[in-house]
Design a protein around this motif. Structure first.
Motif, PDB file in Angstrom:
ATOM      1  N   SER A   1      64.036 123.337  -6.359  1.00  0.00           N
ATOM      2  CA  SER A   1      64.006 124.646  -7.018  1.00  0.00           C
ATOM      3  C   SER A   1      65.331 125.388  -6.828  1.00  0.00           C
ATOM      4  O   SER A   1      65.768 126.135  -7.724  1.00  0.00           O
ATOM      5  CB  SER A   1      62.851 125.494  -6.475  1.00  0.00           C
ATOM      6  OG  SER A   1      63.033 125.788  -5.102  1.00  0.00           O
TER       7      SER A   1
ATOM      8  N   SER B   1      67.662 126.569  -9.885  1.00  0.00           N
ATOM      9  CA  SER B   1      68.107 127.958  -9.944  1.00  0.00           C
ATOM     10  C   SER B   1      69.628 128.065 -10.021  1.00  0.00           C
ATOM     11  O   SER B   1      70.178 128.847 -10.814  1.00  0.00           O
ATOM     12  CB  SER B   1      67.588 128.713  -8.711  1.00  0.00           C
ATOM     13  OG  SER B   1      68.036 130.044  -8.710  1.00  0.00           O
TER      14      SER B   1
ATOM     15  N   GLY C   1      62.168 127.446  -9.758  1.00  0.00           N
ATOM     16  CA  GLY C   1      63.601 127.660  -9.910  1.00  0.00           C
ATOM     17  C   GLY C   1      63.935 128.405 -11.185  1.00  0.00           C
ATOM     18  O   GLY C   1      64.780 129.314 -11.199  1.00  0.00           O
TER      19      GLY C   1
ATOM     20  N   PHE D   1      63.133 132.336 -11.126  1.00  0.00           N
ATOM     21  CA  PHE D   1      64.122 133.241 -10.534  1.00  0.00           C
ATOM     22  C   PHE D   1      65.109 133.734 -11.589  1.00  0.00           C
ATOM     23  O   PHE D   1      65.453 134.922 -11.632  1.00  0.00           O
ATOM     24  CB  PHE D   1      64.892 132.528  -9.414  1.00  0.00           C
ATOM     25  CG  PHE D   1      64.040 132.184  -8.222  1.00  0.00           C
ATOM     26  CD1 PHE D   1      63.004 133.004  -7.830  1.00  0.00           C
ATOM     27  CD2 PHE D   1      64.282 131.030  -7.491  1.00  0.00           C
ATOM     28  CE1 PHE D   1      62.215 132.695  -6.734  1.00  0.00           C
ATOM     29  CE2 PHE D   1      63.503 130.701  -6.401  1.00  0.00           C
ATOM     30  CZ  PHE D   1      62.464 131.546  -6.020  1.00  0.00           C
ATOM     31  N   ILE D   2      65.546 132.828 -12.446  1.00  0.00           N
ATOM     32  CA  ILE D   2      66.529 133.183 -13.470  1.00  0.00           C
ATOM     33  C   ILE D   2      65.908 134.083 -14.534  1.00  0.00           C
ATOM     34  O   ILE D   2      66.503 135.079 -14.957  1.00  0.00           O
ATOM     35  CB  ILE D   2      67.097 131.910 -14.118  1.00  0.00           C
ATOM     36  CG1 ILE D   2      67.632 130.954 -13.036  1.00  0.00           C
ATOM     37  CG2 ILE D   2      68.196 132.264 -15.106  1.00  0.00           C
ATOM     38  CD1 ILE D   2      68.660 131.550 -12.126  1.00  0.00           C
TER      39      ILE D   2
END
Length: 341
Positions: A89, A93, A22, A25-26
């Motif tokens: 996740s 995120s 998670g 992704f950021i």
């Protein structure tokens, strides 16, 4: 007691995996934004400047760590415990995006997060303990061959005839291949675990056969997932794929590893209720993302999203996207009125 400790290890690894994935992704998105600001070309338009951005590589490394932790988790805990925890996740995120990317998390999104967490807690409390496995050959004997026959039937018969008109065909192939890959990954993880304990499983041909199954399933899964995303609206494909993949993975684990063999009816019903709560929470979170995306396209006026039933049975495929492209904005209407005057 040893089996309980294995479940606990699998739970912790699955939880850490979701946190890492998670967060990745950021981190990767921030890296993409930074690279686009420097080069002036976004990755979505053919830019590759992100390959020179250290922050993007940090996100990629974080994702790899998460995937490795997820791989190891299947060696310790049953799939019915590990797989639904993947929804965490999405929560990680969404929360990090709210604070780090300034992507607003709406009240409906908060409800989705609460549903996912509640369902995960119920699953963890009532998760079954696996029967001890002493050899990879034992896993091979438990493998279910009819699933492979169903995949071949979908690929050779239904995909050419119905694949471009029914979203369930392509996503069904992806989900079935995904569930097979998870079972093979679990078999490999168990083989490596036994090998490190002093019972070498690398000498058995079944171990290497599971490796070939993982590679074949992943390639096929990605191929048909790309076809599904290219043919149908993402708002329809994403929730259907997640629901089918998670459901089939748990079903395959229940059949193959007899996860529910030593459980009472109350525990099984509780696990199913928790699983349904996680699925519903994931769909709610996905719907809030789609509404945000739509509003950004229309300057605050979100287009009507297609219903799930329309996506299932409508043969027009990308018609929702075409409607968005052909839609007339209020500013354009005013401009046309002025031209007519």
């Amino acid at each position: 007691m040893g089996l309980y400790e294995d479940n606990l290890k699998g739970f912790v690894l699955a939880l850490l995996s979701s946190v890492f994935i998670g967060a990745s992704f950021i981190i990767k998105k921030k890296g993409l934004r930074r690279a686009a600001a420097v080069s002036g070309v976004r990755a979505g338009y053919g830019g590759y400047a992100y390959l020179l951005e250290p922050l993007w590589w940090l996100g990629m490394f974080t994702m790899i760590v998460g995937e490795v932790a997820n791989f190891v988790a299947y060696a310790f805990a049953p799939a019915i415990l590990v797989t639904p925890l993947g929804a965490i996740s999405i929560i990680v995120s969404a929360v990090l995006a709210h604070f780090m990317l300034k992507e607003k998390l709406h009240q409906l999104g908060v409800l989705g997060c609460v549903m996912c967490i509640s369902g995960s807690v119920v699953i963890v409390i009532h998760a079954p303990e696996e029967s001890p496995i002493t050899s990879v050959q034992e896993i091979w004997m438990m493998a279910t061959q009819p699933v492979i026959v169903l995949v071949v039937l979908l690929i050779l018969y239904f995909a050419p005839r119905c694949g471009h008109t029914n979203v369930l065909v392509f996503t069904g192939i992806c989900s079935l291949m995904g569930s097979l890959s998870v079972m093979s990954v679990k078999a490999l993880g168990t083989a490596l675990k036994l090998t490190f304990e002093g019972k070498n499983q690398l000498v058995y041909p079944e171990t290497w056969f599971f490796v070939s199954i993982v590679v074949t399933c992943v390639i096929t899964q990605m191929n048909y997932l790309n076809k599904a995303l290219d043919t149908f609206n993402t708002a329809v494909v994403s929730p259907i794929y997640y629901v089918m993949f998670t459901s089939l993975t748990i079903l395959a684990s229940v059949i193959m590893f007899k996860d529910w063999g030593g459980q009472d009816t109350g525990s099984i019903v509780s696990e199913l209720c928790g699983f349904i709560a996680v699925l519903c929470g994931t769909i709610v979170l996905n719907s809030t993302k789609e509404s945000d995306r739509g509003s950004s396209f229309r300057g605050g006026h979100a287009p009507l999203s297609p219903t799930l039933s329309t996506g299932l049975f409508n043969g027009n495929r990308e018609s929702p996207k075409q409607d968005e492209e052909n839609a007339v904005l209020p500013d354009e209407i005013c401009l046309r009125k002025h031209e007519q005057c």
